[in-house]
Write an enzyme that holds these catalytic residues in place. Structure first.
Site, PDB file in Angstrom:
ATOM      1  N   ASP A 210       0.832  -1.201   0.000  1.00 18.60           N
ATOM      2  CA  ASP A 210       0.000   0.000   0.000  1.00 18.60           C
ATOM      3  C   ASP A 210       0.870   1.256   0.000  1.00 18.60           C
ATOM      4  OD1 ASP A 210      -2.306  -1.492   0.019  1.00 18.60           O
ATOM      5  OD2 ASP A 210      -2.580  -1.380   2.198  1.00 18.60           O
ATOM      6  N   TYR A 274       6.112  -9.400   7.805  1.00 18.35           N
ATOM      7  CA  TYR A 274       5.532  -8.079   8.061  1.00 18.35           C
ATOM      8  C   TYR A 274       5.763  -7.677   9.517  1.00 18.35           C
ATOM      9  CZ  TYR A 274       2.702  -8.915   3.831  1.00 18.35           C
ATOM     10  OH  TYR A 274       2.274  -9.176   2.553  1.00 18.35           O
TER      11      TYR A 274
END
Length: 388
Positions: A210, A274
């Site tokens: 993103d 992540y």
């Protein structure tokens, strides 16, 4: 039998040595011109009749006498284009190819070679010798498509493919150009590639993060395709250094690849690591963090396409796996999560639950509203999903 068939053909057709020899092109060794000259000489010796080569061949029109000229036309067409390897193709008038086939049928020629094949080969030899270029059939730098009768040359410049990985060091940059953003990962990277290769640059990432997410660690795999490059002798280290001066994006491990390698890089899904900072509206304890870690480790996640991307993704339920989880309490409303997951798992929705579209989720496990405040991709792992 060969001489008799050649005699019958020459009684009816005015053929040059190239076109005569090509009728028997799959027999013996040497060039078609040498073969045709030898057949003509043997016929003359056997019959006592002189079989002279005609001034103009009724089949090829004498194009084989102009190979030097066609070679010059090819090199002129490639003026300003850097290349070392090439291939030659050609387009002959349909009536020429039909006439050749008619001769084959009428005289039952089974060892013939097409005129285009000989022309391409012989012109390739001239270009190689005169200009020091190398003929290569598989992935040449350029392809010359020659129309001998109109003396036109069409130049095809094959693209260059480069692979590497990129790190996105700051937030607020999309991967590809988007409304409302001055630049993107693609524009920063392609700017340098266009400058060095003098061609059109197309950027493709293996997945995307993103706009508000950084890509750190070993970086995300990507491929750049440079269409119609005018330069090929480029030092990829120079491109790396130029891009890395931006302070926004870094690239590493740039290397030349094949189109097949590009396809593999862009279609292979890799596990990812992540790190997320999670906010819990009603507060969080150390015990609850441990509960999240225990519940998500090795969990299969059923994720319906997130609402925020429904305009560009099919509305499907996908199953992805979380392999490893580590958690750390930061304060009474925040904790840190480090996750190793399948590619294609939306982490923000894994945390929020996306109104029940992702299950299990952090919000579901806690029974509290939670969402991701900060997210980074730490690594794109080299091991392919499913490997042990």
């Amino acid at each position: 039998m060969i001489l008799e068939k050649a005699r019958e053909i020459l009684e009816e057709h005015q053929l040059c040595n190239h076109c005569l020899g090509r009728l028997f092109g799959k027999l013996g060794k040497g060039t078609n011109e040498e073969r045709g000259r030898a057949i003509r000489l043997l016929l003359s010796m056997e019959t006592g009749k002189e079989y002279k080569e005609p001034e103009k061949c009724e089949l090829c029109g004498g194009v084989f006498n102009n190979l030097d000229k066609f070679a010059e036309l090819c090199i002129k067409a490639a003026e300003g284009i850097e290349f070392e390897t090439f291939w030659v193709g050609s387009r002959f008038p349909e009536e020429i190819e039909k006439k050749e086939e008619e001769i084959w049928r009428k005289f039952r020629v089974v060892s013939g070679e097409k005129i285009t094949k000989e022309f391409n080969r012989e012109l390739g030899k001239v270009i190689a010798v005169r200009y020091g270029k190398t003929p290569v059939k598989e992935r040449p730098d350029v392809v010359f498509i020659v129309e001998p009768f109109s003396e036109k040359v069409e130049l095809q410049v094959n693209p260059i493919y480069v692979a590497g990985r990129y790190r996105k060091l700051i937030r607020g940059i999309p991967q590809t150009p988007a409304p409302g953003f001055k630049e993107s990962i693609a524009t920063i990277i392609c700017r340098a590639f266009k400058k060095h290769f003098h061609g059109k640059c197309i950027f493709k990432g293996a997945g995307r993060e993103d706009v508000d997410v950084r890509m750190l660690g070993n970086g995300r795999p990507f491929v750049v395709e440079i269409k119609r490059p005018r330069k090929r002798k480029v030092n990829l280290k120079d491109i790396e250094e130029e891009i890395n001066q931006s302070g926004k994006v870094e690239v590493l491990n740039l290397r030349f690849i094949t189109p097949e390698e590009a396809e593999r890089i862009l279609t292979t899904r890799h596990r990812k690591v992540y790190e997320a900072i999670v906010y819990v509206k009603d507060g969080i304890t150390k015990e609850e963090v441990e509960k999240v870690v225990k519940s998500l480790k090795n969990a299969e996640i059923k994720q319906r396409t997130p609402r925020r991307v429904l305009n560009s993704r099919a509305d499907l339920v996908r199953v992805r796996k979380v392999y490893d989880v580590k958690g750390e309490l930061i304060d009474d409303k925040h904790f840190k999560l480090r996750l190793v997951t399948d590619g294609g798992l939306y982490i923000k929705e894994l945390i929020s639950g996306d109104r029940g579209r992702t299950t299990p989720s952090v919000s579901e496990i806690l029974g509290k509203e939670a969402w991701c405040e900060i997210l980074d991709v730490l690594e794109v792992l080299d091991d392919v999903e499913g490997d042990n």
